[in-house]
Design a protein around this motif. Sequence first.
Motif, short mmCIF file in Angstrom:
data_model
loop_
_atom_site.label_atom_id
_atom_site.label_comp_id
_atom_site.label_asym_id
_atom_site.label_seq_id
_atom_site.Cartn_x
_atom_site.Cartn_y
_atom_site.Cartn_z
N LEU A 160 35.70 -7.04 -0.32
CA LEU A 160 35.28 -5.79 -0.94
C LEU A 160 36.38 -4.74 -0.78
O LEU A 160 36.97 -4.62 0.30
N ALA A 161 36.65 -4.01 -1.83
CA ALA A 161 37.66 -2.95 -1.77
C ALA A 161 37.16 -1.74 -2.54
O ALA A 161 36.31 -1.84 -3.43
N VAL A 162 37.70 -0.58 -2.18
CA VAL A 162 37.37 0.68 -2.85
C VAL A 162 38.62 1.20 -3.53
O VAL A 162 39.68 1.33 -2.90
N TYR A 163 38.51 1.51 -4.83
CA TYR A 163 39.60 2.08 -5.60
C TYR A 163 39.22 3.49 -6.06
O TYR A 163 38.05 3.77 -6.31
N ALA A 164 40.23 4.35 -6.19
CA ALA A 164 40.02 5.68 -6.76
C ALA A 164 39.99 5.57 -8.28
O ALA A 164 40.16 4.49 -8.85
N ALA A 165 39.79 6.71 -8.94
CA ALA A 165 39.64 6.71 -10.40
C ALA A 165 40.88 6.18 -11.11
O ALA A 165 40.77 5.64 -12.22
N ASP A 166 42.06 6.32 -10.50
CA ASP A 166 43.29 5.83 -11.13
C ASP A 166 43.67 4.43 -10.64
O ASP A 166 44.80 4.01 -10.78
N TRP A 167 42.72 3.73 -10.05
CA TRP A 167 42.91 2.38 -9.53
C TRP A 167 43.90 2.32 -8.37
O TRP A 167 44.59 1.33 -8.17
N GLN A 168 43.95 3.39 -7.59
CA GLN A 168 44.69 3.39 -6.34
C GLN A 168 43.79 2.81 -5.25
O GLN A 168 42.67 3.27 -5.05
N LEU A 169 44.28 1.80 -4.55
CA LEU A 169 43.48 1.16 -3.50
C LEU A 169 43.34 2.11 -2.32
O LEU A 169 44.32 2.61 -1.78
N VAL A 170 42.08 2.34 -1.90
CA VAL A 170 41.79 3.30 -0.83
C VAL A 170 41.38 2.60 0.46
O VAL A 170 41.84 2.94 1.55
N ARG A 171 40.52 1.60 0.36
CA ARG A 171 40.02 0.91 1.56
C ARG A 171 39.67 -0.52 1.20
O ARG A 171 39.31 -0.81 0.06
N TRP A 172 39.72 -1.43 2.17
CA TRP A 172 39.42 -2.83 1.90
C TRP A 172 38.93 -3.48 3.19
O TRP A 172 39.14 -2.98 4.30
N THR A 173 38.26 -4.63 3.04
CA THR A 173 37.76 -5.38 4.18
C THR A 173 38.74 -6.49 4.56
O THR A 173 39.63 -6.85 3.78
N ASN A 174 38.55 -7.06 5.75
CA ASN A 174 39.41 -8.17 6.17
C ASN A 174 39.32 -9.37 5.23
O ASN A 174 40.35 -9.99 4.91
N PRO A 175 38.10 -9.77 4.77
CA PRO A 175 38.04 -10.89 3.82
C PRO A 175 38.80 -10.62 2.52
O PRO A 175 39.30 -11.55 1.90
N TRP A 176 38.89 -9.36 2.11
CA TRP A 176 39.70 -9.03 0.93
C TRP A 176 41.16 -9.39 1.19
O TRP A 176 41.82 -9.99 0.34
N SER A 177 41.65 -9.04 2.37
CA SER A 177 43.03 -9.37 2.72
C SER A 177 43.24 -10.88 2.77
O SER A 177 44.28 -11.38 2.34
N ALA A 178 42.25 -11.60 3.30
CA ALA A 178 42.37 -13.05 3.40
C ALA A 178 42.41 -13.69 2.02
O ALA A 178 43.10 -14.69 1.80
N ASP A 200 52.44 1.47 -3.87
CA ASP A 200 52.40 0.25 -4.66
C ASP A 200 51.04 -0.42 -4.64
O ASP A 200 50.87 -1.48 -5.25
N ARG A 201 50.07 0.18 -3.97
CA ARG A 201 48.73 -0.40 -3.92
C ARG A 201 47.86 0.10 -5.07
O ARG A 201 46.68 0.41 -4.90
N ASN A 202 48.46 0.19 -6.21
CA ASN A 202 47.75 0.62 -7.41
C ASN A 202 47.61 -0.57 -8.35
O ASN A 202 48.60 -1.21 -8.69
N LEU A 203 46.39 -0.85 -8.76
CA LEU A 203 46.14 -2.07 -9.53
C LEU A 203 46.86 -2.04 -10.87
O LEU A 203 47.38 -3.07 -11.32
N VAL A 204 46.91 -0.89 -11.52
CA VAL A 204 47.60 -0.81 -12.81
C VAL A 204 49.09 -1.10 -12.63
O VAL A 204 49.68 -1.88 -13.37
N ARG A 205 49.68 -0.51 -11.60
CA ARG A 205 51.11 -0.74 -11.34
C ARG A 205 51.36 -2.21 -11.00
O ARG A 205 52.36 -2.79 -11.44
N VAL A 206 50.46 -2.80 -10.23
CA VAL A 206 50.62 -4.21 -9.84
C VAL A 206 50.51 -5.12 -11.06
O VAL A 206 51.34 -6.02 -11.27
N VAL A 207 49.51 -4.90 -11.90
CA VAL A 207 49.27 -5.79 -13.03
C VAL A 207 50.43 -5.79 -14.02
O VAL A 207 50.84 -6.83 -14.53
N PHE A 208 51.01 -4.61 -14.27
CA PHE A 208 52.07 -4.53 -15.28
C PHE A 208 53.48 -4.66 -14.70
O PHE A 208 54.43 -4.83 -15.44
#
Length: 306
Positions: A120-138, A150-158
């Motif tokens: 489970l992870a929490v993203y802000a409105a601009d898809w910036q990663l804010v918080r995540w659980t250990n299983p997410w990291s795994a 660099d923890r922005n999903l849009v930046r990562v995807v493109f």
Amino acid sequence: MTTSRMDAGELIRRWRDRLDPVDAGITVGTRRRVPGVRREELAQLAGVSVDYLIRLEQGRATRPTDSVIGSLSRALQLSRDERDHLFRAAGLLPPGDRLIDDHIPPGVARILSRLGDQPLAVYAADWQLVRWTNPWSALLGDPNAVPAADRNLVRVVFSCDIGEFVRSERDAHHFEAALVSDLREAGARYPSDPRVGGLIDEMNARHPRFAELWQRAEVGVHTSDRKTIRHPTVGDITLDCDVLTAAGSDLKLVLYTAMPGSRDAELLEFLRVVNRPGSVFESGHERPVCARRPRVVNGNLLMDSE
């Protein structure tokens, strides 16, 4: 002394004593004798050094940054009013209503704590990663291995070749279009926010595929999907990915789940178990490293020695 006259350090101490360790995702032992969370625990939750937190609480660190106060506000699970008060007590302006808010309200923090055994992870409105659980990291790799920007999903995807996802070309294009549409909506809601404006300008300038999709002027939101993740340890694992919106905020909760009793659920449980503190996974790697590798034989998960 009234609350309005407390300095930032005193407020942090009071709110640290108030925070239930269970709500913060901390395992409480029988020998615990003090209320709330310890300095070391809060420092770890907020991503600051214990020494700096001590100096801040003692009033010796007098110029904390916005990011530090924001991280402490999230770790302390403050309400929005409390967060704004802490910012002012630290001599800072609270985040404006016209800016994207990374603050995690207490209810969302409790969800993260209760679902800490799920990816489970929490993203802000601009898809910036804010918080995540250990299983997410795994499952997807440790976000701490890359710079915060660099923890922005849009930046990562493109910007990256996301090799851990197995998608058809059609699915990949649909996912990209959904992200761009969602980001357009965020830009319209926060026209004065420099972070989302800078991200949009950067992506249009550097990535032709993003610019092409942006010119289509489609508006929408990214919600749910079924994804196959190519994990370096357990191989392909297919999961449902649901995107939930926290009421009263623009935070997005992204949760991966598997059908109960399925092979994918078994693999997901394996990743959760071996990623516990003291497990066979080594820390500090961008991707998990396992001392014993699993393999599936006749539908059963077996462990092979290296």
